[in-house]
Structure formats: C-alpha cells, structure tokens
Design an enzyme around this catalytic site. Sequence first.
Site, mmCIF file in Angstrom:
data_model
loop_
_atom_site.group_PDB
_atom_site.id
_atom_site.type_symbol
_atom_site.label_atom_id
_atom_site.label_comp_id
_atom_site.label_asym_id
_atom_site.label_seq_id
_atom_site.Cartn_x
_atom_site.Cartn_y
_atom_site.Cartn_z
ATOM 1 N N ASP A 1 2.548 18.887 18.864
ATOM 2 C CA ASP A 1 3.387 20.048 19.161
ATOM 3 C C ASP A 1 4.869 19.729 18.999
ATOM 4 O O ASP A 1 5.701 20.631 19.016
ATOM 5 C CB ASP A 1 3.097 20.568 20.581
ATOM 6 C CG ASP A 1 3.040 19.447 21.597
ATOM 7 O OD1 ASP A 1 2.149 18.577 21.475
ATOM 8 O OD2 ASP A 1 3.888 19.423 22.502
ATOM 9 N N LYS B 1 -3.229 11.068 5.144
ATOM 10 C CA LYS B 1 -2.828 10.133 6.204
ATOM 11 C C LYS B 1 -1.659 10.747 6.956
ATOM 12 O O LYS B 1 -0.518 10.396 6.736
ATOM 13 C CB LYS B 1 -2.416 8.781 5.593
ATOM 14 C CG LYS B 1 -3.567 8.076 4.869
ATOM 15 C CD LYS B 1 -3.055 7.160 3.816
ATOM 16 C CE LYS B 1 -4.099 6.644 2.859
ATOM 17 N NZ LYS B 1 -5.478 6.640 3.207
ATOM 18 N N HIS C 1 0.828 -1.202 0.000
ATOM 19 C CA HIS C 1 0.000 0.000 0.000
ATOM 20 C C HIS C 1 0.864 1.254 0.000
ATOM 21 O O HIS C 1 0.370 2.380 0.009
ATOM 22 C CB HIS C 1 -0.899 -0.061 1.248
ATOM 23 C CG HIS C 1 -2.029 0.875 1.247
ATOM 24 N ND1 HIS C 1 -2.064 1.982 2.047
ATOM 25 C CD2 HIS C 1 -3.176 0.892 0.537
ATOM 26 C CE1 HIS C 1 -3.192 2.641 1.839
ATOM 27 N NE2 HIS C 1 -3.882 2.006 0.931
ATOM 28 N N HIS D 1 -8.107 11.823 1.347
ATOM 29 C CA HIS D 1 -7.334 10.592 1.441
ATOM 30 C C HIS D 1 -6.076 10.800 2.294
ATOM 31 O O HIS D 1 -5.225 9.913 2.392
ATOM 32 C CB HIS D 1 -6.967 10.170 0.006
ATOM 33 C CG HIS D 1 -6.470 8.784 -0.174
ATOM 34 N ND1 HIS D 1 -5.222 8.509 -0.661
ATOM 35 C CD2 HIS D 1 -7.040 7.588 0.051
ATOM 36 C CE1 HIS D 1 -5.051 7.198 -0.737
ATOM 37 N NE2 HIS D 1 -6.137 6.624 -0.313
ATOM 38 N N LYS E 1 3.395 4.284 -0.989
ATOM 39 C CA LYS E 1 3.499 5.176 -2.134
ATOM 40 C C LYS E 1 4.683 6.108 -1.908
ATOM 41 O O LYS E 1 4.594 7.039 -1.101
ATOM 42 C CB LYS E 1 2.229 6.031 -2.283
ATOM 43 C CG LYS E 1 0.917 5.248 -2.171
ATOM 44 C CD LYS E 1 0.034 5.858 -1.115
ATOM 45 C CE LYS E 1 -1.184 5.066 -0.719
ATOM 46 N NZ LYS E 1 -1.544 3.858 -1.338
ATOM 47 N N ASP F 1 17.521 9.421 -7.977
ATOM 48 C CA ASP F 1 18.994 9.556 -7.956
ATOM 49 C C ASP F 1 19.592 9.294 -6.583
ATOM 50 O O ASP F 1 20.647 9.852 -6.260
ATOM 51 C CB ASP F 1 19.418 10.971 -8.405
ATOM 52 C CG ASP F 1 19.135 11.210 -9.877
ATOM 53 O OD1 ASP F 1 18.856 10.227 -10.594
ATOM 54 O OD2 ASP F 1 19.167 12.378 -10.287
HETATM 55 C C1 LIG Z 1 -8.111 2.635 2.755
HETATM 56 O O1 LIG Z 1 -9.298 2.055 3.157
HETATM 57 C C2 LIG Z 1 -10.243 1.890 2.161
HETATM 58 C C3 LIG Z 1 -11.541 1.453 2.769
HETATM 59 O O2 LIG Z 1 -11.352 0.324 3.549
HETATM 60 C C4 LIG Z 1 -9.753 0.876 1.181
HETATM 61 O O3 LIG Z 1 -10.714 0.619 0.172
HETATM 62 C C5 LIG Z 1 -8.529 1.427 0.546
HETATM 63 O O4 LIG Z 1 -7.903 0.405 -0.196
HETATM 64 C C6 LIG Z 1 -7.541 1.978 1.533
HETATM 65 N N1 LIG Z 1 -6.806 2.973 0.867
HETATM 66 C C7 LIG Z 1 -6.346 2.854 -0.336
HETATM 67 C C8 LIG Z 1 -5.613 3.960 -0.942
HETATM 68 O O5 LIG Z 1 -6.471 1.882 -0.961
#
Ligand SMILES: *[C@@H]1O[C@H](CO)[C@@H](O)[C@H](O)[C@H]1NC(C)=O
Length: 443
Positions: A377, A372, A156, A370, A158, A163
Amino acid sequence: ALASVAAALLVILALWNLLILRTSSSSSRPPFPLFPAVRIVLVESIPEGLEFNSSTAHPSIFQSWINLMSEARSSLDIASFYWTLTNEDTGTREPTADQGEAVLSRLAELSGKLAVRIAVNTPQGRQPRADLRLLNDSGAHIRTVNMKELTSGVLHTKFWVVDQKHIYIGSANMDWRSLTQVKELGAVVYNCSCLAADLSKIFEAYWFLGESQSIPSPWPKSFSTMYNKDTPLLVPLNNTPSRVYLSSSPPSLCAAGRTPDLQSIFSVMEDAERFIYVAVMNYLPTMEFAHPKRYWADIDTQLRRAAYERRVRVRLLISCWNNTQPVMFPFLKSLASVYDPKNKLDIQVRLFVVPATPEQREIPFARVNHNKYMVTDKTAYIGTSNWSGDYFVNTAGSALVISQTSAESTVQSQLKAVFERDWNSDYSVPLTQHSNLKDLCNL
Ligand SMILES: *[C@@H]1O[C@H](CO)[C@@H](O)[C@H](O)[C@H]1NC(C)=O
Ligand SMILES: *[C@@H]1O[C@H](CO)[C@@H](O)[C@H](O)[C@H]1NC(C)=O
Ligand SMILES: *[C@@H]1O[C@H](CO)[C@@H](O)[C@H](O)[C@H]1NC(C)=O
Ligand SMILES: *[C@@H]1O[C@H](CO)[C@@H](O)[C@H](O)[C@H]1NC(C)=O
Ligand SMILES: *[C@@H]1O[C@H](CO)[C@@H](O)[C@H](O)[C@H]1NC(C)=O
C-alpha cells in the site's frame, strides 16, 4: 496631445496590471511544472497467446527498448546476464524471435554511432556468444564480469542507461524469449538525469569489475551514493511527488550509501500497513545453489512477521513450470498454511502457469512468468532477482524502489492492478495443502 498621453498611460497601466496578475497567480501555481517530462512507464512482455479479461495493459518491453534506442544520442550502457536474441542462439526456428532479432540489429547499428557499453556475466561453457561478437565487431565496448570468481554468483542484473538520462530496469533478459514467450515486467523512467546518474554508478561498478576482476573494499568514493532507503531521491514522476532509490546486491558490490537489495525488501515490507503482494518466479527459503545445503529464511520470516504482528495481508504469486524445483512447494505450502481469518492471519499463495501449445513446448526455457516485483500500500519494488538466498548473498542484482503519495494513478496502484489481473486470471491457481502439483503445473 494630452488625450493621447492619457491613452498611452492607460495602455501602460493595463499592461502593468496584466503583468502583476500573471506574476501573482504564478506564485501560487507555477506557469510550468519544474520537471516537465519526467515520466515513469511500467512495461510488460505478455507471452504469445496469453489473454487477460482486463483493461490493465502496459506498453511492451520490446517497444520500450526500441523507443530508448531511438532516443539515444550519445551513450547506451547495458547490464546483462546473457545474450540470446536470435533463433540461431537457441537453435529454434520461431517466428516470434523477430522482435529480439530486431533489437539486436538496431543495437549493432547504434554501436557504430554512439558509445555503447555492455557489461555481461562471463559466458559459461556452451552459452552462446554470437550476439556479443556481433556487437563487438560493430563497435560496442564489452566487458565480461566473472562473478563466479568474484562472489561464487552471477551477474543477474538487467538494466539500461541511455544518455545518462533515461533508464530501463526489469526482469527481461537480453533474450528473444523475454519479448514474446516469457512473461516479464519492468519500468522505464524518461528524463530523470539524477536517477540515471545513480544507476550509472552501479553500471560503473560492473564495468570496473570487468577490468579489475577483484572487488575493492571499500569502493572508491565515485561509486558512493546519496540516495537510499533513508534518504531517497525526491522527484516528481508523472507529476506526482515521489521518493525513489536504487538498491543493489550483493552487499560486497554496494558502495557507501547504497541500500543492499535485501535491506530494501525488508524496508518495503516493514513500511506496509495493509498489504504485501509479491510476484516472483522462484521463492525458496534456502540458498538454492549451496553445497552443503543451507536454510535461509530471512525473507520468509519477514513475511510471517508482517502477517502476524501487523495483520498485513500477504499474497505470493509464484511461477510453476517445467524447471521448477519441487522443493519449492513444501515451503510455499508452509507459508500458505499461515491462514486463519478468525485470527486475522492472511497469507495466500497462488501458482501462475503460462500455458503452451505443442509448438511452444518445444521452445527451451520459455512459457513462464519471470516477474520479480513487490507492491504494498506504500511502495512499488521492481527488481531483477529470484527470491532465494543466493540472489541476495552472492548474485548481482538491482531494484528500483518508488513511493508516491498522491491518491491519483500512482505507480503503486498500477503495479497492484497488474498483480490483481494476474492473481484473478484463469492462469493462476490457489496452492493448498492438497494441491496436486503435477496437475496444477501441467508437468
Ligand atoms: C531464477 O531461478 C532459476 C531457477 O533456479 C534459474 O535457473 C535462473 O537462472 C534464475 N533466473 C534467471 C533469469 O536466470
Ligand atoms: C524529455 O523532456 C523533453 C522536454 O524537457 C521532452 O521534449 C522530451 O519529449 C522528453 N523525452 C521523453 C522520452 O519523454
Ligand atoms: C572485439 O573486437 C576487437 C577488435 O576490434 C578484438 O580485438 C577483440 O578480440 C574482440 N573481442 C571479442 C570478445 O570478440
Ligand atoms: C519440459 O522440458 C523438457 C526438456 O527441457 C522438454 O522435453 C519437455 O517437452 C518439456 N515439457 C513441457 C510440458 O513443457
Ligand atoms: C476470460 O473470461 C472468459 C469468459 O468468462 C473465460 O472463459 C476465460 O477463461 C477468461 N480468461 C482468463 C484468462 O481469465
């Protein structure tokens, strides 16, 4: 003749003085900073049509990817979840796919000239493969990582490494929607070879798994790191002393020395003294993909503990869209109920909704926040994982963790400003015990 000798001596003396002065002043302040151009830049995708009443704005992720590609001289490594950079991939006819399409064609061009390597989660079922095929045909090296087989998770992550010098990390997928229709946040660090080399170790682990299809235990020494939550890399970012490290998940992918992503989240929370602001798309105290069902409250407990034991102010900005699992809300309401100013308990939750026109509604899996990240502080944490158990137990993700001490414009204060901009905007709504989610989220 004597006069001219005296004059010459005077000139020499003057020059000598100048030299001494130079040297002595340089001992207190070096004439040039040690790392002239190590820069960190927060980057964002703001979905088409979203407007904030705020001066807080950052360069676009699209622009940063284009910049990184024009900086690239020898190599480009990309860790990715899936690839849908064109209208063709998504069966759409959206003009706003143009940025993704531009990224893909520039990448294809580079693939013929430099060493371009792509690690991608093994495409499942009907997931499009056209972009990968194009890049492969253009000369890129591609390895698929079968995380489903390896850990019952997905790759998952990214990030980009250019370089062995510049990096990008953040929430955006290799998806045209991540540039124009989905709200994303990431960071680019330029000219930081140490950090790039360390992120490369995480990339090399994926690259290795793409070939071996089994997880070594322990990982060979070449994957281990010196930089972690206890001994971060010390480097001036934007001329500000900074403590920096990269975390990774799941633990089985962490070589010696690497802080697992969940441990870095705990550590950031523990260090917070005044506030913890969290902006994530999904927040669930469960293993959301587990069968049979499994409760997983590790993060939830830490948030309640920080609020109760240390009176830390906690804010969660969570996304609400078409695909949100309804089970998220009772758990969020439970967290939001830990609010009692008299007892200095202060956890608040808001839902961020990206509005959509009828045309935008037609775009599948778009119009959502989206992000994350977490900011306290003390620390900025920029990650790639949803916040539910699966992402820390069996899904591959990573995060950049930065603490800057100077009072000046630090990464923390920039990230806090992003959070506050979003929190205070018309796009976010407080979650209360009586919230009607159908109305709140335009479901
Ligand atoms: C984050 O959660 C969602 C919902 O469960 C899921 O479909 C998704 O795959 C996750 N994020 C990403 C970018 O895939
Ligand atoms: C990297 O540093 C060099 C000087 O050491 C500078 O010329 C260059 O512009 C910097 N690159 C970026 C992308 O900031
Ligand atoms: C990539 O290209 C090579 C030929 O250069 C081909 O043998 C291979 O099957 C291609 N792989 C994919 C995934 O398309
Ligand atoms: C929700 O998703 C479905 C199918 O993905 C779509 O048909 C519908 O238009 C979406 N609704 C909204 C409000 O976006
Ligand atoms: C911006 O301010 C205007 C005027 O006060 C208001 O109508 C609008 O809803 C605000 N937008 C956001 C996104 O907060």
